[in-house]
Write a protein that holds these residues in place. Structure first.
Motif, mmCIF file in Angstrom:
data_model
loop_
_atom_site.group_PDB
_atom_site.id
_atom_site.type_symbol
_atom_site.label_atom_id
_atom_site.label_comp_id
_atom_site.label_asym_id
_atom_site.label_seq_id
_atom_site.Cartn_x
_atom_site.Cartn_y
_atom_site.Cartn_z
ATOM 1 N N ALA A 80 43.460 -66.489 31.622
ATOM 2 C CA ALA A 80 43.945 -67.446 32.625
ATOM 3 C C ALA A 80 42.840 -68.385 33.084
ATOM 4 C CB ALA A 80 44.534 -66.700 33.819
ATOM 5 N N ALA A 81 41.619 -67.900 33.146
ATOM 6 C CA ALA A 81 40.491 -68.716 33.605
ATOM 7 C C ALA A 81 39.632 -69.172 32.428
ATOM 8 C CB ALA A 81 39.660 -67.927 34.605
ATOM 9 N N GLY A 82 40.265 -69.485 31.304
ATOM 10 C CA GLY A 82 39.509 -69.880 30.123
ATOM 11 C C GLY A 82 38.868 -68.670 29.470
ATOM 12 N N LEU A 83 37.639 -68.838 28.997
ATOM 13 C CA LEU A 83 36.968 -67.754 28.290
ATOM 14 C C LEU A 83 36.191 -66.839 29.236
ATOM 15 C CD1 LEU A 83 35.588 -69.698 25.189
ATOM 16 C CD2 LEU A 83 37.771 -68.515 25.448
ATOM 17 N N THR A 84 36.076 -67.218 30.497
ATOM 18 C CA THR A 84 35.310 -66.437 31.457
ATOM 19 C C THR A 84 35.909 -65.040 31.617
ATOM 20 O OG1 THR A 84 34.761 -68.446 32.665
ATOM 21 C CG2 THR A 84 34.445 -66.357 33.823
ATOM 22 N N GLY A 85 35.072 -64.046 31.439
ATOM 23 C CA GLY A 85 35.507 -62.667 31.623
ATOM 24 C C GLY A 85 36.110 -62.024 30.397
ATOM 25 N N LEU A 86 36.334 -62.808 29.330
ATOM 26 C CA LEU A 86 36.891 -62.233 28.105
ATOM 27 C C LEU A 86 35.794 -61.590 27.268
ATOM 28 C CD1 LEU A 86 39.361 -65.022 26.858
ATOM 29 C CD2 LEU A 86 39.882 -62.993 28.211
ATOM 30 N N THR A 87 36.132 -60.490 26.614
ATOM 31 C CA THR A 87 35.231 -59.868 25.651
ATOM 32 C C THR A 87 35.940 -59.771 24.308
ATOM 33 O OG1 THR A 87 35.971 -57.648 26.265
ATOM 34 C CG2 THR A 87 34.030 -58.514 27.406
ATOM 35 N N VAL A 88 35.155 -59.622 23.257
ATOM 36 C CA VAL A 88 35.728 -59.437 21.932
ATOM 37 C C VAL A 88 35.134 -58.169 21.337
ATOM 38 C CG1 VAL A 88 34.028 -61.006 20.870
ATOM 39 C CG2 VAL A 88 36.156 -60.467 19.665
ATOM 40 N N ALA A 89 36.021 -57.251 20.946
ATOM 41 C CA ALA A 89 35.617 -55.966 20.389
ATOM 42 C C ALA A 89 35.684 -56.051 18.866
ATOM 43 C CB ALA A 89 36.525 -54.854 20.905
ATOM 44 N N GLU A 90 34.555 -55.889 18.234
ATOM 45 C CA GLU A 90 34.474 -56.025 16.777
ATOM 46 C C GLU A 90 35.295 -54.952 16.083
ATOM 47 O OE1 GLU A 90 30.808 -56.858 13.762
ATOM 48 O OE2 GLU A 90 30.748 -54.950 14.859
ATOM 49 N N ILE A 91 35.999 -55.352 15.007
ATOM 50 C CA ILE A 91 36.711 -54.385 14.184
ATOM 51 C C ILE A 91 36.053 -54.313 12.811
ATOM 52 C CG2 ILE A 91 38.876 -54.729 15.416
ATOM 53 C CD1 ILE A 91 39.867 -56.431 13.117
ATOM 54 N N ASP A 92 36.285 -53.221 12.149
ATOM 55 C CA ASP A 92 35.693 -52.982 10.834
ATOM 56 C C ASP A 92 36.566 -53.632 9.771
ATOM 57 O OD1 ASP A 92 34.232 -52.047 8.720
ATOM 58 O OD2 ASP A 92 34.992 -49.994 8.824
ATOM 59 N N GLY A 93 36.048 -54.668 9.127
ATOM 60 C CA GLY A 93 36.785 -55.303 8.040
ATOM 61 C C GLY A 93 37.808 -56.300 8.529
ATOM 62 N N HIS A 94 38.930 -56.337 7.808
ATOM 63 C CA HIS A 94 39.966 -57.334 8.014
ATOM 64 C C HIS A 94 41.046 -56.793 8.959
ATOM 65 C CE1 HIS A 94 42.812 -60.545 7.005
ATOM 66 N NE2 HIS A 94 41.809 -61.162 6.428
ATOM 67 N N PRO A 95 41.647 -57.657 9.789
ATOM 68 C CA PRO A 95 42.626 -57.162 10.763
ATOM 69 C C PRO A 95 43.977 -56.784 10.177
ATOM 70 C CG PRO A 95 42.452 -59.545 10.901
ATOM 71 C CD PRO A 95 41.363 -59.087 9.977
ATOM 72 N N PHE A 96 44.231 -57.066 8.899
ATOM 73 C CA PHE A 96 45.535 -56.758 8.327
ATOM 74 C C PHE A 96 45.735 -55.269 8.086
ATOM 75 C CE2 PHE A 96 46.271 -61.175 6.223
ATOM 76 C CZ PHE A 96 46.476 -61.710 7.478
ATOM 77 N N GLY A 97 44.654 -54.534 8.002
ATOM 78 C CA GLY A 97 44.772 -53.092 7.806
ATOM 79 C C GLY A 97 44.779 -52.350 9.143
ATOM 80 N N GLU A 98 44.480 -51.079 9.094
ATOM 81 C CA GLU A 98 44.383 -50.290 10.323
ATOM 82 C C GLU A 98 43.208 -50.799 11.144
ATOM 83 O OE1 GLU A 98 43.595 -45.655 11.747
ATOM 84 O OE2 GLU A 98 43.912 -46.144 9.615
ATOM 85 N N ILE A 99 43.448 -51.027 12.434
ATOM 86 C CA ILE A 99 42.392 -51.531 13.309
ATOM 87 C C ILE A 99 41.426 -50.403 13.652
ATOM 88 C CG2 ILE A 99 41.874 -52.552 15.561
ATOM 89 C CD1 ILE A 99 43.202 -54.517 13.711
ATOM 90 N N ARG A 100 40.169 -50.574 13.229
ATOM 91 C CA ARG A 100 39.129 -49.602 13.553
ATOM 92 C C ARG A 100 37.981 -50.335 14.219
ATOM 93 N NH1 ARG A 100 39.295 -46.686 7.649
ATOM 94 N NH2 ARG A 100 41.086 -45.320 8.024
ATOM 95 N N PHE A 101 37.668 -49.952 15.427
ATOM 96 C CA PHE A 101 36.620 -50.618 16.189
ATOM 97 C C PHE A 101 35.247 -50.080 15.801
ATOM 98 C CE2 PHE A 101 40.398 -51.054 18.872
ATOM 99 C CZ PHE A 101 40.364 -52.424 19.123
#
Length: 262
Positions: free
Chosen positions: A22-43
């Motif tokens: 809601a306030a743009g990018l402020t306060g957002l984080t991004v959690a890295e996943i292993d590989g490509h997102p089309f498979g099972e999501i593994r952080f």
């Protein structure tokens, strides 16, 4: 879920964006996943503040399939009839840029315009000759896009390849959102904070499952391919120094600056 592709100090990764934008990018984080997102999501356990990384186009498709005149008001503003079946054209993968990247005005055109669009991202199964149910199952998620167009060249050439295909003429982002209903969401374009386009996806001539099914009977859609679903009325000129923002309800906002070609 919001899936981003981003550059960081250790390279490039996909990740899940956490927090409320809601306030743009402020306060957002991004959690890295292993590989490509089309498979099972593994952080992986790695996290960054979104403000500290560079968001890239969320996907690099083999092709971008576009649908022309899919809103009656846009067809009318350019003096065209609504097509009886989806009007398809392609944008090259080299036209893709990401959030905050620059749209570069080519010297060949004197009339470059914005076109705010909902973009569909095809999932791991792809799609080949699917019905509406199969089309819905093939969709991974949705993002924002700007089908930048050299309108004078489009009129001159009749066919759309040159007018739509310049490098930087397909901004996509800021991320892919999965698991949402896009049957009736707002599509907005602002240039220098002035609202230029304001429409709703319910006014599409052909809805998303129809488009995916139709395209899949013409060409095989591969995982990661993107379909641009058309633009509402209000397209207009872009000039060097402008900032253009495409926002779609429930997805986010895609912002790009406009510069002359180096």
């Amino acid at each position: 879920m919001r899936i981003a592709r981003f550059a960081h100090s250790n390279g490039m990764s996909f990740g899940v964006v956490e927090g409320e934008p809601a306030a743009g990018l402020t306060g957002l984080t991004v959690a890295e996943i292993d590989g490509h997102p089309f498979g099972e999501i593994r952080f992986t356990g790695q996290r960054w503040a979104v403000a500290d990384v560079r968001l890239l186009s969320p996907i690099l498709p083999s092709k971008v399939v576009c649908v022309g005149r899919n809103y009656a008001d846009h067809a009318a503003e350019l003096g065209n009839d609504v097509p009886k079946e989806p009007l398809l054209f392609l944008k090259p993968s080299t036209s893709i840029i990401g959030p905050n990247d620059a749209i570069r005005l080519p010297t060949q055109s004197q009339q470059v315009e914005h076109e705010a669009e909902l973009a569909v991202v095809i999932g791991v199964t792809g799609a080949r000759r699917v019905d509406r149910a199969g089309a819905a199952a093939a969709i991974f998620g949705y993002t924002c896009a700007n089908d930048v167009t050299a309108r004078d060249l489009q009129r001159k050439d009749v066919q759309f390849t040159r007018a739509k295909g310049f490098d930087s003429f397909c901004p996509i982002g800021p991320w892919i959102v999965t698991g949402i209903d896009v049957g009736d969401v707002e599509v907005r374009c602002e240039v220098n904070e002035e609202v230029r386009q304001l429409g709703r996806t319910k006014d599409m001539v052909f809805d998303v499952p129809t488009l995916v099914s139709y395209v899949s009977h013409v060409m095989t859609l591969l995982p990661g391919d993107v379909i641009l679903t058309g633009t509402p009325a209000g397209v207009g000129p872009l000039a060097a120094g402008d900032t253009v923002e495409v926002s779609i309800e429930g997805i986010g906002a895609l912002t790009n600056r406009v510069l002359t070609l180096d």
